[in-house]
Structure formats: structure tokens, C-alpha cells
Design a protein around this motif. Structure first.
Motif, PDB file in Angstrom:
ATOM      1  N   ARG A 277       0.837  -1.205   0.000  1.00 26.37           N
ATOM      2  CA  ARG A 277       0.000   0.000   0.000  1.00 26.37           C
ATOM      3  C   ARG A 277       0.868   1.250   0.000  1.00 26.37           C
ATOM      4  NH1 ARG A 277      -3.908   0.132   4.864  1.00 26.37           N
ATOM      5  NH2 ARG A 277      -1.908   0.195   5.940  1.00 26.37           N
ATOM      6  N   ARG A 278       1.944   1.239   0.761  1.00 25.58           N
ATOM      7  CA  ARG A 278       2.841   2.395   0.814  1.00 25.58           C
ATOM      8  C   ARG A 278       3.529   2.608  -0.531  1.00 25.58           C
ATOM      9  NH1 ARG A 278       4.820   5.062   5.201  1.00 25.58           N
ATOM     10  NH2 ARG A 278       6.770   6.203   4.939  1.00 25.58           N
ATOM     11  N   LEU A 279       3.982   1.528  -1.161  1.00 26.80           N
ATOM     12  CA  LEU A 279       4.655   1.631  -2.451  1.00 26.80           C
ATOM     13  C   LEU A 279       3.690   2.021  -3.559  1.00 26.80           C
ATOM     14  CD1 LEU A 279       7.052  -1.424  -2.205  1.00 26.80           C
ATOM     15  CD2 LEU A 279       7.714   0.983  -2.348  1.00 26.80           C
ATOM     16  N   SER A 280       2.439   1.634  -3.426  1.00 28.99           N
ATOM     17  CA  SER A 280       1.437   2.025  -4.417  1.00 28.99           C
ATOM     18  C   SER A 280       1.367   3.538  -4.557  1.00 28.99           C
ATOM     19  CB  SER A 280       0.064   1.469  -4.016  1.00 28.99           C
ATOM     20  OG  SER A 280      -0.961   1.997  -4.825  1.00 28.99           O
ATOM     21  N   ALA A 281       1.396   4.235  -3.418  1.00 34.12           N
ATOM     22  CA  ALA A 281       1.374   5.700  -3.447  1.00 34.12           C
ATOM     23  C   ALA A 281       2.686   6.264  -3.970  1.00 34.12           C
ATOM     24  CB  ALA A 281       1.076   6.234  -2.050  1.00 34.12           C
ATOM     25  N   THR A 282       3.801   5.674  -3.532  1.00 39.98           N
ATOM     26  CA  THR A 282       5.116   6.169  -3.955  1.00 39.98           C
ATOM     27  C   THR A 282       5.319   6.043  -5.456  1.00 39.98           C
ATOM     28  OG1 THR A 282       6.071   5.569  -1.811  1.00 39.98           O
ATOM     29  CG2 THR A 282       7.606   5.882  -3.640  1.00 39.98           C
ATOM     30  N   LEU A 283       4.889   4.935  -6.031  1.00 40.90           N
ATOM     31  CA  LEU A 283       5.108   4.654  -7.447  1.00 40.90           C
ATOM     32  C   LEU A 283       4.011   5.201  -8.351  1.00 40.90           C
ATOM     33  CD1 LEU A 283       6.210   0.935  -7.000  1.00 40.90           C
ATOM     34  CD2 LEU A 283       7.705   2.840  -7.610  1.00 40.90           C
ATOM     35  N   GLY A 284       2.924   5.681  -7.761  1.00 39.64           N
ATOM     36  CA  GLY A 284       1.808   6.147  -8.575  1.00 39.64           C
ATOM     37  C   GLY A 284       1.100   5.018  -9.297  1.00 39.64           C
ATOM     38  N   LEU A 285       1.085   3.838  -8.671  1.00 38.95           N
ATOM     39  CA  LEU A 285       0.420   2.665  -9.251  1.00 38.95           C
ATOM     40  C   LEU A 285      -0.698   2.242  -8.301  1.00 38.95           C
ATOM     41  CD1 LEU A 285       3.568   0.607 -10.374  1.00 38.95           C
ATOM     42  CD2 LEU A 285       2.017   1.934 -11.839  1.00 38.95           C
ATOM     43  N   PRO A 286      -1.929   2.704  -8.541  1.00 41.94           N
ATOM     44  CA  PRO A 286      -3.003   2.416  -7.587  1.00 41.94           C
ATOM     45  C   PRO A 286      -3.422   0.955  -7.541  1.00 41.94           C
ATOM     46  CG  PRO A 286      -3.869   3.522  -9.528  1.00 41.94           C
ATOM     47  CD  PRO A 286      -2.382   3.555  -9.658  1.00 41.94           C
ATOM     48  N   ASN A 287      -3.111   0.191  -8.599  1.00 46.64           N
ATOM     49  CA  ASN A 287      -3.508  -1.219  -8.645  1.00 46.64           C
ATOM     50  C   ASN A 287      -2.264  -2.103  -8.665  1.00 46.64           C
ATOM     51  OD1 ASN A 287      -6.162  -0.369  -8.807  1.00 46.64           O
ATOM     52  ND2 ASN A 287      -6.291  -0.629 -11.017  1.00 46.64           N
ATOM     53  N   LEU A 288      -2.057  -2.808  -7.573  1.00 42.41           N
ATOM     54  CA  LEU A 288      -0.895  -3.686  -7.448  1.00 42.41           C
ATOM     55  C   LEU A 288      -1.337  -5.048  -6.935  1.00 42.41           C
ATOM     56  CD1 LEU A 288       1.838  -1.491  -5.677  1.00 42.41           C
ATOM     57  CD2 LEU A 288       1.884  -2.285  -8.040  1.00 42.41           C
ATOM     58  N   VAL A 289      -0.768  -6.104  -7.514  1.00 39.19           N
ATOM     59  CA  VAL A 289      -0.864  -7.432  -6.920  1.00 39.19           C
ATOM     60  C   VAL A 289       0.467  -7.685  -6.222  1.00 39.19           C
ATOM     61  CG1 VAL A 289      -1.197  -9.885  -7.293  1.00 39.19           C
ATOM     62  CG2 VAL A 289      -2.375  -8.259  -8.741  1.00 39.19           C
ATOM     63  N   ALA A 290       0.429  -7.816  -4.912  1.00 38.93           N
ATOM     64  CA  ALA A 290       1.654  -8.001  -4.134  1.00 38.93           C
ATOM     65  C   ALA A 290       1.865  -9.484  -3.888  1.00 38.93           C
ATOM     66  CB  ALA A 290       1.555  -7.255  -2.812  1.00 38.93           C
ATOM     67  N   ILE A 291       3.023 -10.000  -4.294  1.00 35.33           N
ATOM     68  CA  ILE A 291       3.330 -11.410  -4.083  1.00 35.33           C
ATOM     69  C   ILE A 291       4.597 -11.514  -3.230  1.00 35.33           C
ATOM     70  CG2 ILE A 291       2.173 -12.158  -6.175  1.00 35.33           C
ATOM     71  CD1 ILE A 291       4.962 -12.433  -7.488  1.00 35.33           C
ATOM     72  N   ASP A 292       4.480 -12.275  -2.173  1.00 38.59           N
ATOM     73  CA  ASP A 292       5.582 -12.460  -1.227  1.00 38.59           C
ATOM     74  C   ASP A 292       5.956 -13.937  -1.240  1.00 38.59           C
ATOM     75  OD1 ASP A 292       7.356 -12.607   0.841  1.00 38.59           O
ATOM     76  OD2 ASP A 292       5.977 -11.916   2.392  1.00 38.59           O
ATOM     77  N   MET A 293       7.084 -14.253  -1.859  1.00 36.95           N
ATOM     78  CA  MET A 293       7.536 -15.639  -1.949  1.00 36.95           C
ATOM     79  C   MET A 293       8.796 -15.800  -1.116  1.00 36.95           C
ATOM     80  SD  MET A 293       8.283 -17.916  -5.340  1.00 36.95           S
ATOM     81  CE  MET A 293       8.602 -19.684  -5.227  1.00 36.95           C
ATOM     82  N   GLY A 294       8.662 -16.506  -0.024  1.00 41.57           N
ATOM     83  CA  GLY A 294       9.806 -16.748   0.837  1.00 41.57           C
ATOM     84  C   GLY A 294      10.292 -18.171   0.698  1.00 41.57           C
ATOM     85  N   GLY A 295      10.803 -18.716   1.784  1.00 45.33           N
ATOM     86  CA  GLY A 295      11.317 -20.068   1.738  1.00 45.33           C
ATOM     87  C   GLY A 295      10.247 -21.123   1.873  1.00 45.33           C
ATOM     88  N   THR A 296       9.093 -20.756   2.467  1.00 47.47           N
ATOM     89  CA  THR A 296       8.076 -21.747   2.793  1.00 47.47           C
ATOM     90  C   THR A 296       6.753 -21.509   2.094  1.00 47.47           C
ATOM     91  OG1 THR A 296       9.096 -21.969   4.980  1.00 47.47           O
ATOM     92  CG2 THR A 296       6.880 -22.868   4.713  1.00 47.47           C
ATOM     93  N   HIS A 672      13.981   2.823 -11.584  1.00 45.87           N
ATOM     94  CA  HIS A 672      12.991   3.877 -11.349  1.00 45.87           C
ATOM     95  C   HIS A 672      13.571   4.862 -10.333  1.00 45.87           C
ATOM     96  CE1 HIS A 672       9.253   5.680  -9.694  1.00 45.87           C
ATOM     97  NE2 HIS A 672       8.757   5.454 -10.902  1.00 45.87           N
ATOM     98  N   PRO A 673      13.201   6.157 -10.405  1.00 49.50           N
ATOM     99  CA  PRO A 673      13.743   7.130  -9.441  1.00 49.50           C
ATOM    100  C   PRO A 673      13.516   6.760  -7.983  1.00 49.50           C
ATOM    101  CG  PRO A 673      12.663   8.263 -11.255  1.00 49.50           C
ATOM    102  CD  PRO A 673      12.383   6.811 -11.448  1.00 49.50           C
ATOM    103  N   SER A 674      12.485   5.968  -7.689  1.00 53.13           N
ATOM    104  CA  SER A 674      12.201   5.570  -6.310  1.00 53.13           C
ATOM    105  C   SER A 674      13.204   4.558  -5.774  1.00 53.13           C
ATOM    106  CB  SER A 674      10.799   4.964  -6.226  1.00 53.13           C
ATOM    107  OG  SER A 674      10.755   3.735  -6.933  1.00 53.13           O
ATOM    108  N   GLY A 675      14.017   3.994  -6.657  1.00 46.98           N
ATOM    109  CA  GLY A 675      14.921   2.923  -6.262  1.00 46.98           C
ATOM    110  C   GLY A 675      14.422   1.561  -6.668  1.00 46.98           C
ATOM    111  N   ALA A 676      13.169   1.484  -7.120  1.00 47.75           N
ATOM    112  CA  ALA A 676      12.624   0.217  -7.600  1.00 47.75           C
ATOM    113  C   ALA A 676      13.165  -0.092  -8.993  1.00 47.75           C
ATOM    114  CB  ALA A 676      11.102   0.281  -7.630  1.00 47.75           C
TER     115      ALA A 676
END
Length: 683
Positions: A277-296, A672-676
Motif C-alpha cells: 500500500r505504501r509503495l502504491s502511493a510512492t510509485l503512482g500505481l493504484p492497482n498492485l498485486v503483491a506477491i511475497d515468496m519466501g522459503g516456505t 525507477h527514481p524511487s529505487g525500484a
């Protein structure tokens, strides 16, 4: 609010494989990341070890840590592994079978037999108490305290450690439950007692009971962990104020977490949603699918219109939890997920995982099964010499041997088996994302994919291609982003009041309920030491059409229950119903079911959030990758070497200290200027 001249704020996300730390240093305004192996037997050991290592690495003293925000899987793991204390249920006489009956919905419509999860409390420890309330809260049968004393005597003889109290219609009138709780404190000293009126004062008896049972059984688990953590912290001279991350994405103090540990069931993953949600505002991308893939595991959350989707009821291992939480889909598909061949000769991935110990075969710790991480190593997407920034050298030969063992019954070569593992994993990940969007009537083409977690970067572009998503974002600190999201969390308390009636007639009742909820919120924020100027109240109403069985939650701009305010609520419900189900019916009266209040206590905010990149060995040149059965040269570079323009075409691998990113052929990536880093298909 200004921070002191030197204050260290630490966010910790303890996963099944790694413990992630994000450290904010107020003196430099820098944000650092650190990763260390988890210690599943006692997660507090890995936490303190990681904190000491980070302090030495980044030049601060443990004593300077003033705020520790802690995401934990201790509650979730206890439920998943069924490592719970002996518990009991007290309910209205005649309803003792409620936990065993559950709901009759079929989860798998093609299964020949139903396979519900076993109840957490056996039937012989579900006891009835003589009393009865009507749906409006009026007393039909007064509480018979003699029957309660008989039940308490049986529970004492059974040696129970926790009791869940869930009386009929206690959401409408908690008086009987309050009296039962007071008497149990006298009759069963030292036994954890949870009241449904405290943890989930809402209608639907089974869901309310399930939530209360989970809470009661988790109280001893979380209390024991907190004692161990406090002892370890004292030994390490750590005096920071501790907050625990809740399923709603906010944090709470240890007092509330100890009383209501069921609110911690999605503690860690909710940090990733907060970061999205925080990055959505920073990047100007209101629609994001966030995927978190860890070890498990693999967690999917959705930001739509700049807001994270929340639900008022979720489930853990098939058990309903009627509490507000970030809407998230979790599957057992991580870097440590084990590849196997089923009885039908099909290649399968997970959900069982190699975890941190022994870990994938390539870790060299005794693991022999092929995992997703092993397959990525064999395809060249991971560098055996630079894994975890060079802190761990991977064993390529062990991974190859594991692949050969898996490939033999399939009639494949080791490399073909590794490619098959990645293809099936990508399809599985895409399927989870597809469900998360389609069930809301959303089109993947309207979204960008936000990839994070230590294992996500090597899969994200291929998964996006399968879904028709045309943009993939790789944020800074991708491998520890859930901890980064936790770093900026605020104290959050969710309160609710059930009020079932026609919305048009509910003004006075809702105004009274709102005043009561606001008073409860003030007491909780007082307990947390939050100043009045740092408090925020957010209201919503659960509404439905008359005759419907379930409701939708409508956000409210204010607690305005005048005729105009109620008309605004109704209009918001019609619009939400149309968006969710493609129709509305303004000729049918709208009912209010529950009024909800989210009370936030704003924690001190840093003035900046400069990201300090984790040091990584210099990566440059090329390496051969196995792509669709052919070895092809691919550019290898560090994150800082990715240009802003022109975009770097694939195939390429971007190596960082704690993660790698694979850009396949047909895609290109740019800074990207944000560092992404943002990857898109080559047009």
C-alpha cells in the motif's frame, strides 16, 4: 513528533526459513536490511541473534533500540502444527455440539467424502451452562451459577489450560459471559479464559466460537513466547518498547496481544500488504498485486485503488477466524517447497517444505529432496558463490543429485526435471493470483505485479507473462519487504458492535453504539500511551439487502447517522454491491448488521526513509542459463548497475545480497527514481 537525536527502530519478520530485520537509524535517516536464519524451536533466539549481528554490522548498540515492531508466526505455526494446550468450551446448554457440527458447506465439491478439519476441542470437554439470551439480548433463562460450578469442577479434573466461553447471543448482551468469566477466574485460577464478547462480539455462532477457541488456546502459547523473549531481551540489554504485528496490518502492545493472540494469526504476511500500500502511493500505481515468496510460502494480497483489501473473516487451516484482517491468499509454494512425484506419476510441488533445517539440498545441511531453490540454481538463476551476499555457498552437485533422483521415475534428465519444477511452480503461483483477482471481478491486465520475498524475483516476470500482466516492480529491500512494511506501522485496534435492523431506522441505535465503541477505543489507546493528537478513528458499516445471508463492509467518511448520513451509507452499499456482483437492487431495503471502528495510534514518524542498499559482491559479466532446454548467455549485474534508460533486455540476472531477479527473454528492466526496478515486455 520529532524523534530523539539517536533512536533505532527495528522491525522483525520471523519466517519459517529466515528472520528478516529492517533497521531505521534516526541519526542518519538510513534504512538498513539484515537477514539471518530462523530458529524454529525458539524464534526469540534467532531474533536476538539477528539483532546483535545487525548492531555490529551497522554500528549501533542494542541499548539504542527504542522501538521493536515484531511480526511473528508463533500463533499460526501452533495452529498449523496443532501444538496447542488442552482446552475446553463452555456454551449455552443444548449447544455443546456446535464446534463438532461446524458448517455444512463442501470445500471440494468433487470429493466423495467431506474432510473437515478436526475440532480443536474434543466433544467431552465442550460443556453446557444453563442460561439463555434472546437475539435482542433480553434474558430468556437467567444464568444458573450452580451449573457453571459443576462444569468448572469437571474442567479442573480434566486439567485444562484454556477455556473458551461462547454463550448464545452474547454479542447482543455480554452480561452472562462477563459473569462466567469472573467466576472462572475464581474457580480455575491460572487457566486462560477467553470470552467471545471480548474477542469477536458478532453474530454467527460457529464462527464466533471458532475464533474464541483459537484465542483461548493461543493465550498460553503466546504468553510463553513473550516470557522467553523478555528474558532473552533482558539478557541482551534490550529495553525497547515492544509491539506485535496483527493480522490487520497494524501493531498492538504486549498487553492486548497477550489477551487476544488470535489477532496475530496473519502477523508476518500483513507487513507485506502494508508495504504494498505504501509503495502504491510512492510509485503512482493504484492497482498492485503483491506477491511475497519466501522459503516456505507464497502470499498474495491486492491493492486496488490505492487501498489494501480487508475482510472481517478469514480462516487458518480451514478454521474460521471472525476478526478483521488483510485479505490474503497463502499457498505452500516457496523456495524450500519440495518437488515430488505422486502415485499417478505426476510431478508435484509442495506444500511441504525443507524449511531452514535441513533446507534445500544445495544448502549442504543434509537435505536430499529437490526444492524450487535447487531447481533455480540448476537453471543458472542463482549463483552458488554469491548466495546471501556470499555468506552461504550453495552445493551445485547436491542439487544435481537431488534432481537426478526426482527425474528417474519421470523418465527425464536432471535439467529437464528442474525446468519442469519451475514451470509447475510458476503455474501454481499464477493460479493463486488469478483466484485473488477473479473472485473480486478484477482483470489482471489492469494491475502491476509487486514482487518481493527472497525467492520471488526469479519467478515474477514469467508469472506475470502467464497472467497477461505487463509491468513487474522489484522494490528496494525486496527480500525483507514485509519487515520494511512493518517498520512504518501504527498501533491499530478493531472494534465492532452488532446491530441488526433496517438501516433507515438505525440512526439512534448506531449513534449509541458509536459512542460506546469510541469510549472503548479511547481506553485501549490510553493503555498504549497514545497522545490524543496522535489518534485517528475510521468507521465502516456491514450492510446487506434484506433477505441476504452475508454482508459487505461500507467505509464511512464519518460517524454521521443522521437521515442524510444513513442515505450516504445506503448509496455506498449499492455501489459496492454493483462493483462486487455486477448488480444492485435499490428497491430492496438495506439492513445494517455491524458497526465497525478502527482506532489508530500514530507512532512517531521518521522524517525520511532513505534506503541503504545491502552490500553485495560485485556482479558483472555473463553466465550461461538453461532456457527452454538450451544454454544461453545472460547478463549478470548488480542492482546498482541497472540503467534508467535504455532498459536492459533479458535474459539477465540481477544479483543482490539477499535475492536475485531473473529477467527472461522478451522482457527488459530499468531503474525507477524511487529505487525500484521495473520490468516490462519488449514491445
Amino acid at each position: 513528533m520529532q524523534l530523539p537525536s539517536r533512536e533505532i527502530r527495528v522491525a522483525v519478520d520471523i519466517g519459517g526459513t529466515f528472520t528478516d530485520l529492517e533497521i531505521f537509524d534516526s541519526a542518519t535517516q538510513a534504512v538498513h536490511q539484515h537477514k539471518s536464519p530462523s530458529t524454529p524451536a525458539d524464534p526469540s533466539i534467532g531474533l536476538l541473534r539477528g539483532l546483535r549481528d545487525a548492531a555490529a554490522r551497522f554500528g549501533f548498540a542494542v541499548e539504542e533500540v527504542r522501538l521493536l515492531l515484531h511480526g511473528t508466526t508463533i500463533a499460526t505455526n501452533a495452529v498449523l502444527e496443532r501444538k496447542l494446550p488442552r482446552g475446553a468450551v463452555l456454551t449455552t446448554a443444548g449447544f455443546e455440539d456446535l464446534l463438532q457440527i461446524g458448517r455444512h458447506g463442501r470445500r471440494d465439491i468433487y470429493a466423495l467424502t467431506a474432510d473437515p478439519p478436526p475440532p480443536l476441542v474434543p466433544r467431552n470437554l465442550c460443556l453446557g451452562v444453563t442460561e439463555r439470551l434472546r437475539a435482542d439480548g433480553s434474558v430468556a433463562i437467567p444464568l444458573d451459577e450452580a451449573s457453571l460450578r459443576v462444569a468448572a469442577s469437571r474442567l479442573r479434573e480434566a486439567g485444562v489450560q484454556a477455556v473458551a466461553v461462547c454463550l448464545l447471543h452474547a454479542y447482543a448482551n455480554p452480561a452472562h459471559e462477563r459473569r462466567v468469566g469472573a467466576l472462572l477466574a475464581e474457580l480455575l485460577p491460572g487457566v486462560a479464559v477467553s470470552l467471545s464478547a471480548d474477542i469477536s462480539p458478532e453474530l454467527r455462532e460457529y464462527e464466533r466460537l471458532s475464533t474464541t477457541v483459537l484465542n483461548a488456546l493461543l493465550v498460553p502459547i503466546v504468553a510463553g513466547y513473550m516470557r522467553r523473549l523478555e528474558a532473552s531481551a533482558a539478557a541482551a540489554a534490550l529495553t525497547a518498547r515492544l509491539y506485535l504485528v496483527q493480522s490487520n496490518g497494524g501493531v498492538s502492545g504486549t498487553a492486548k496481544a497477550g489477551r487476544e493472540p488470535a489477532r496475530l494469526l496473519l502477523s508476518g504476511p500483513s507487513g507485506g500488504a502494508a508495504a504494498a500500500r505504501r509503495l502504491s502511493a510512492t510509485l503512482g500505481l493504484p492497482n498492485l498485486v503483491a506477491i511475497d515468496m519466501g522459503g516456505t510460502s507464497f502470499d498474495v494480497s491486492v491493492v486496488h485503488g490505492g487501498q489494501i483489501a480487508m475482510v472481517t473473516e478469514g480462516e487458518v487451516d480451514g478454521l474460521p477466524v471472525r476478526l478483521p484482517m488483510v485479505e490474503m491468499r497463502t499457498i505452500g509454494a516457496g523456495g524450500g517447497s519440495i518437488a515430488w512425484v505422486d502415485a499417478g506419476g505426476r510431478l508435484r510441488i509442495g506444500p511441504h517444505s525443507a524449511g531452514a533445517d535441513p533446507g534445500p539440498a544445495c544448502y549442504g545441511r543434509g537435505g536430499t529432496a529437490l526444492t524450487v531453490t535447487d531447481a533455480n540454481l540448476l537453471l543458472g538463476r542463482l549463483d552458488a558463490a554469491n548466495f546471501l551476499g556470499g555468506a552461504m555457498r550453495l552445493d551445485l552437485a547436491a542439487a544435481a543429485a537431488a534432481a537426478a533422483r526426482l527425474a528417474a521415475p519421470l523418465g527425464l534428465g536432471a535439467e529437464a526435471a528442474a525446468e519442469g519444477v519451475i514451470a509447475i511452480t510458476n503455474a501454481t503461483l499464477a493460479g493463486a493470483i488469478r483466484l485473488s483477482l477473479f473472485e473480486k471481478g478484477l482483470d489482471p491486465a489492469d494491475f502491476a505485479l509487486l514482487s518481493f520475498g527472497g525467492a520471488g524475483g526469479v519467478h515474477a516476470c514469467e508469472v506475470a507473462a502467464e497472467l497477461g500482466i505487463g509491468r513487474v516492480v522489484f522494490p528496494p529491500h525486496a527480500s525483507t519487504l514485509s519487515a520494511w512494511g512493518i517498520l512504518w506501522s501504527d498501533i491499530t485496534h478493531d472494534l465492532s458492535a452488532t446491530q441488526i435492523m433496517a438501516l433507515a431506522d438505525a440512526g439512534p441505535a448506531l449513534a449509541e453504539a458509536a459512542a460506546r465503541l469510541a469510549a472503548e477505543a479511547a481506553a485501549l489507546l490510553d493503555e498504549d500511551g497514545v497522545a490524543p493528537a496522535q489518534r485517528r478513528l475510521e468507521w465502516s458499516a456491514d450492510c446487506r439487502y434484506a433477505g441476504q445471508a452475508f454482508e459487505l463492509s461500507v467505509p464511512l467518511a464519518a460517524a454521521d447517522f443522521s437521515a442524510i448520513g444513513l442515505a450516504t451509507v445506503a448509496e455506498g452499499f449499492h455501489a459496492l454491491h454493483r462493483q462486487r456482483f455486477a448488480h444492485d437492487d435499490r428497491g430492496v431495503p438495506v439492513e445494517i448488521v455491524s458497526l465497525r471502528l478502527t482506532a489508530r495510534g500514530l507512532l512517531p514518524r521518521p522524517e525520511g526513509e532513505a534506503v541503504e542498499p545491502a552490500a553485495a559482491p560485485a556482479a558483472a559479466g555473463s553466465r550461461a542459463l538453461l532456457i527452454e532446454g538450451t544454454m544461453r548467455p545472460a547478463a549478470i549485474l548488480s542492482r546498482g548497475a541497472v540503467p534508467a534508460a535504455p532498459a536492459l533486455p533479458g535474459p539477465a540476472v540481477i544479483e543482490e545480497a539477499y535475492t536475485s531477479t531473473y529477467i527472461p527473454p522478451g522482457w527488459a528492466v530499468a531503474a525507477h527514481p524511487s529505487g525500484a526496478l521495473i520490468a516490462e515486455p519488449i514491445r
